[in-house]
Every structure is written in C-alpha cells, then in structure tokens.
Scaffold this motif. Structure first.
Motif, PDB file in Angstrom:
ATOM      1  N   VAL A   1       0.808  -1.092   0.133  1.00 47.89           N
ATOM      2  CA  VAL A   1      -0.072  -0.137   0.005  1.00 47.89           C
ATOM      3  C   VAL A   1       0.810   1.242  -0.042  1.00 47.89           C
ATOM      4  O   VAL A   1       1.422   1.502   0.777  1.00 47.89           O
ATOM      5  CB  VAL A   1      -0.729  -0.047   1.093  1.00 47.89           C
TER       6      VAL A   1
ATOM      7  N   GLN B   1       2.037   5.511  -0.866  1.00 47.69           N
ATOM      8  CA  GLN B   1       1.640   6.727  -0.576  1.00 47.69           C
ATOM      9  C   GLN B   1       1.450   7.165  -2.424  1.00 47.69           C
ATOM     10  O   GLN B   1       2.743   7.126  -2.960  1.00 47.69           O
ATOM     11  CB  GLN B   1       2.300   7.531  -0.188  1.00 47.69           C
TER      12      GLN B   1
ATOM     13  N   ALA C   1      -6.722   0.365   3.416  1.00 48.71           N
ATOM     14  CA  ALA C   1      -6.322  -0.544   2.479  1.00 48.71           C
ATOM     15  C   ALA C   1      -5.254  -1.574   3.379  1.00 48.71           C
ATOM     16  O   ALA C   1      -5.474  -3.056   2.827  1.00 48.71           O
ATOM     17  CB  ALA C   1      -5.485   0.154   1.496  1.00 48.71           C
TER      18      ALA C   1
ATOM     19  N   GLU D   1      -7.043   6.361   4.080  1.00 52.41           N
ATOM     20  CA  GLU D   1      -7.066   5.428   3.120  1.00 52.41           C
ATOM     21  C   GLU D   1      -5.728   4.210   3.231  1.00 52.41           C
ATOM     22  O   GLU D   1      -6.053   3.069   2.924  1.00 52.41           O
ATOM     23  CB  GLU D   1      -6.754   6.077   1.697  1.00 52.41           C
ATOM     24  N   LEU D   2      -4.594   4.838   3.733  1.00 55.79           N
ATOM     25  CA  LEU D   2      -3.639   3.720   3.961  1.00 55.79           C
ATOM     26  C   LEU D   2      -4.213   2.739   4.899  1.00 55.79           C
ATOM     27  O   LEU D   2      -3.916   1.641   4.582  1.00 55.79           O
ATOM     28  CB  LEU D   2      -2.201   4.606   4.620  1.00 55.79           C
TER      29      LEU D   2
ATOM     30  N   VAL E   1      -2.763   5.296  -2.229  1.00 54.06           N
ATOM     31  CA  VAL E   1      -3.504   5.856  -1.342  1.00 54.06           C
ATOM     32  C   VAL E   1      -2.893   7.398  -1.286  1.00 54.06           C
ATOM     33  O   VAL E   1      -1.976   7.811  -1.415  1.00 54.06           O
ATOM     34  CB  VAL E   1      -3.755   5.427  -0.216  1.00 54.06           C
TER      35      VAL E   1
END
Length: 525
Positions: free
Chosen positions: A312, A314, A437, A433-434, A428
C-alpha cells in the motif's frame, strides 16, 4: 571496396540442465524404504495408529509439482477407522502422561538425533512433495530440530505447576511447512506429556511426515499419523470427545468450521488462519533497504502464512517505489529445484520453484487474467525463458512472479491472500486510506509500515489490524522469544511462541486464562 563486416557472434546457448545424480524421486523412495521399512512398503506409505503401521486407507494417485513425476499419495482413511485411531490415541495418552519428564525428554532428544541423521533425506522429500528449493527445504528441517531442542533444554521451568491435558492433541496443518510447523508442534506437545495425532495434508508432505513419524515412533513417542479428507475425518479429529486440544493451520473457510466446532464443545484450540499481510509505505525515503528485502519476501513463492503479497503505497511516492521494487523483483530465480549444469554442482539457490500444484497455478493465472481484464495494470511479469528447467519437463505447476497495480475490488486479489508469487500494489492519498487498504482482510498475522518518522509509525501502527507490525522490516512467526497469534479472522484460540506453546497444551492453576484470541476471552478447560 567496402570492408566485409565481421560476422555477428551467435548468442550464447543456455547450458543444458540435468537432474542432480542421486536426487531423483526413486532415489528418495528407495532410501525411505531402507530407513523405515515398517512405514514404507512397495509403492505406498502406511498410516500409524494404535502404536503400529497399518496397511489401510485408499491410496490416491499423486504427482510432484516439480515436474509431474508420480509420487506416493496419502492412504486416506474412512471416518470409522479415524475414530478407532483417536480412541487408541487416548489409551496412549493415558499411559504417556505418567511417563516422567526426564524420560520424555530423553526420547524426544533421541528423535531429534535421528531426524538430524536423516536431515538430507527429509529435505529431499520436501523438494519432491511440495516443491521447496533445496536451501529452504533444509532450513525447514533445521528449524524443526533446533526449535524442539530449545524447548527440551528449558522444559522444566515451562512445566512447573502444569500437567498434561485429559486427551491427545489433534493437529491439522497446511502442507507448506511439514517439519518446522507440524513436526515441531507434535514433538513439543509430546514433550509436555500429551499423545499426539497428526493428519497429513492432502496436498503434499505424506512421505516426509511418515519418515519423521517413524523415527519418533521408534523412540517411543506416542504419535498417530493418519491421512484422509478433512470433511470425512473432522468428526474424529475435531469433535471426538477423546480429543484434548485441536491445533489447526490453514485457510479461513475450513478454519471457520473448526472454530465453530471447538467453540460449541468448549474444546481447547489453537487455530491459525490466513490473512492478507500488507506492507505500507508513507513518507518514506530509505529505498535501498526496500530493494534489499523484496527478493526475500518471495521465498518459497510467497506460499507462507507470513508472506507479504500487498503493498500500500503513498501515491506521490509511487515512482520512487517502482524504481526500488522493479529491479529487485527482476532478480528472482525460478526453476526446477534439483536442476544443475554439472553433476558435481550443488542444487541451485533458487528463490522458489513450483507452487503446490498445477491446479493452484491455473487458479493464480486465472485470477491475474481476470484482474487485468477488469482494469488492473501489470507492472511486472516474469518470463518463462528466464527460468531453469530440464529439457522437456512438465512446468504446469510453475507461476512466474507477477505484480499488479490496483486490482479491482471484485477480484480475490484485492481482499484475499493469493498464496503464490503474485504481488498487488494499491495507491492511497491519505492516512485514512492507507489504514483502510492495509486492513482489507479483517485481520492478519503480520504487517509492516515503512515511514521515516518514528512518531508517525507509533501513531499508525496500533491501528493496523495485524498481530505483529514491523517498522520498515518484515515480521515472522517467531517460535521462541515472542508470542505469535493473529487478529480478527486470522486467528482463534490460544497464542503460541515461547512457553505459551507449552501452556496452550497443558493445564495450569484453576481458573487460568490463556492469552489468546477467544470469543469473549472465554476460560479454557
């Protein structure tokens, strides 16, 4: 007159590979028959119950995932015979629990010496039966031996004030680590004073486990080893009143059924189940460290409960992530675990060989194709031409490494563990969101967060639903110095590791609460 151009040199031909002498399946089988003729007869293995090797069970055909070679299949028992085996194990348990600890330790130590003597044969069986590269197969055997020795050396303190259970421990484990998970657990459980029952995994490992059980049985360890379908044997191995504890390692679907059964019966249990282990990257800059670790994450084709199949990332770091990740994944070596260029060469140091079966390979290929058809972006696909194969060998169980960006939510690759060399990447933009996920599978065994800021890690790590979370480093099972478990649907029952493994299969003071992931943290009998 124009000079005649020099001829273009022909491309170098890939060396022709051959099977390392003395490592064929027929060689391994012949050695098994010589070491343990009581357990290996003609072209089949036997079940071990009622303290003897029984020529029962319906043998199913089996082939090696390595190259399709026919190998020994599991002799599957029916439900009635399994119940008889469990009742016989209870008789063994009632006698074994009164054997003094020094004698139990001496018998386990003798078993470890025998396993050490036949280390290479056990590893060779793992290569053929479940496709492990040679170095990983040896490591699996060594971890089992070294791990049990650690318990044998410290068992006196671990058993202070504790007693064996009222019935044998039933072990149902997945096929991927027959020695370092299943044999390790069985010997520690026996050391603690319990008779033990083990079911051979349907997908592979029957010959390796049979040899290990034969060596243990010769030393007087009360071990029962049976084969059969989980559905047919579950009444005996899970629900039978004689069973004192159920230890399960496997998938969530089967694990959920086992969890329901043991909860209804109030039975002691250790249920390790799958989870989507994730690696998050947020405000991170140490890309050299990530590049170095990526090949290690592909050990055994990610067929491990602590593998990391999901990154996941950034979004603003995606280009730097690719620059670190892609060169590393392109170095992976895949092929036949015993193929050599020169007969004198040692087996190759591969990252992985086949997955467990051609059917599993097809499943993964289909999932990747479906995900791409629905919008996932292929970032990397390994090439079969780069693999090390014997001329003309069956390669139907091989999956070359694949990395996909943003698998669709409808795909199993979005929310479930693939259990194969398939990575997915999700981008994300926010911390929320991080975390969402990274928590896609309702609990996991391990996770990692790579971030330069320790304060950011300390703030986010507790919100990641994994039992162990690493700061920029992968986490592992850990059998000695730290406990091991899971969160959410990835675990049910007692935690293990260190002395907790012994506590999980023994009785302590009245009212004792075992550390674990129990429903309403129930008291365990």
């Amino acid at each position: 007159m124009a000079p005649i151009p020099a001829p273009t040199p022909a491309p170098a031909l890939a060396p022709t590979l051959t099977l390392k002498p003395g490592t064929a399946w027929t060689d391994a089988w012949r050695r098994c028959c010589a070491v343990a003729p009581e357990a290996f007869r003609d072209d089949r293995v036997r079940n071990l119950w009622n303290a003897g090797w029984q020529p029962d069970g319906r043998v199913l055909p089996a082939t090696s995932p390595v190259d399709g070679t026919p190998i020994a299949g599991p002799p599957r028992l029916d439900a009635d015979t399994a119940h008889r085996a469990v009742r016989a194990a209870l008789d063994q348990h009632r006698a074994w629990r009164h054997v003094p600890l020094p004698e139990r330790r001496a018998r386990v130590a003798a078993t470890l010496d025998a396993l050490t003597e036949h280390r290479e044969l056990l590893a060779l069986l793992l290569v053929w039966e479940i496709g492990k590269p040679w170095r990983l197969a040896q490591a699996d055997v060594d971890r089992a031996i070294d791990g049990v020795r650690w318990y044998a050396d410290g068992i006196d303190g671990m058993l202070t004030g504790r007693a064996p259970l009222d019935g044998p421990v039933s072990n149902i484990a997945s096929w991927n680590y027959p020695m370092s998970v299943l044999v390790h657990a069985v010997l520690v459980q026996a050391l603690a004073g319990n008779a033990v029952i083990a079911k051979t995994p349907t997908d592979g490992g029957v010959a390796c486990l049979t040899l290990a059980a034969a060596l243990a049985a010769r030393e007087g360890i009360p071990v029962t080893l049976v084969s059969g379908s989980g559905g047919e044997l579950s009444e005996a191995l899970v629900r039978a009143p004689e069973i004192g504890c159920v230890s399960f390692v496997g998938g969530r679907d089967t694990g959920a059924a086992v969890a329901t059964a043991v909860a209804d019966l109030g039975k002691r249990h250790i249920l390790e189940q799958e989870g989507l282990n994730t690696w998050g990257i947020w405000n991170h800059s140490d890309w050299d460290t990530l590049t170095a670790v990526v090949p290690k994450l592909f050990d055994y084709g990610k067929q491990r409960c602590t593998a990391y199949p999901r990154f996941v990332v950034q979004r603003e770091l995606f280009d730097e992530f690719l620059a670190a990740y892609l060169p590393a994944v392109r170095t992976l070596s895949v092929g036949h675990p015993l193929a050599v260029e020169d007969p004198a060469d040692p087996p190759p140091r591969l990252d992985f060989g086949p997955v467990i079966s051609a059917a599993k390979a097809k499943e993964l290929h289909d999932q990747v194709t479906e995900a791409v058809d629905r919008g996932a972006v292929p970032l990397h696909r390994g090439r079969p031409t780069d693999a090390r194969f014997l001329p003309g060998q069956d390669t139907s169980a091989y999956v070359h490494p694949v990395t996909l960006l943003n698998p669709p939510r409808s795909s199993p690759l979005h929310h479930a563990e693939p259990f194969g060399p398939v990575d997915t990447v999700v981008l994300v933009d926010t911390e929320a969101e991080l975390l969402a996920a990274m928590n896609a599978s309702n609990g996991a065994l391990v996770a990692t967060l790579s971030t330069d800021d320790r304060a950011t890690y300390d703030r986010l790590a507790p919100q990641i639903r994994a039992f162990k979370v690493g700061h920029g480093v992968p986490r592992s099972r850990g059998d000695r110095d730290e406990l091991f478990g899971g969160l959410g649907a990835s675990w049910s029952g007692a935690f293990v590791g260190g002395d907790l493994l012994v506590r999980a299969v023994t009785r302590g003071p009245a009212g004792e609460r075992l550390p674990g992931n129990f429903s309403a943290y129930q008291l365990m009998p």
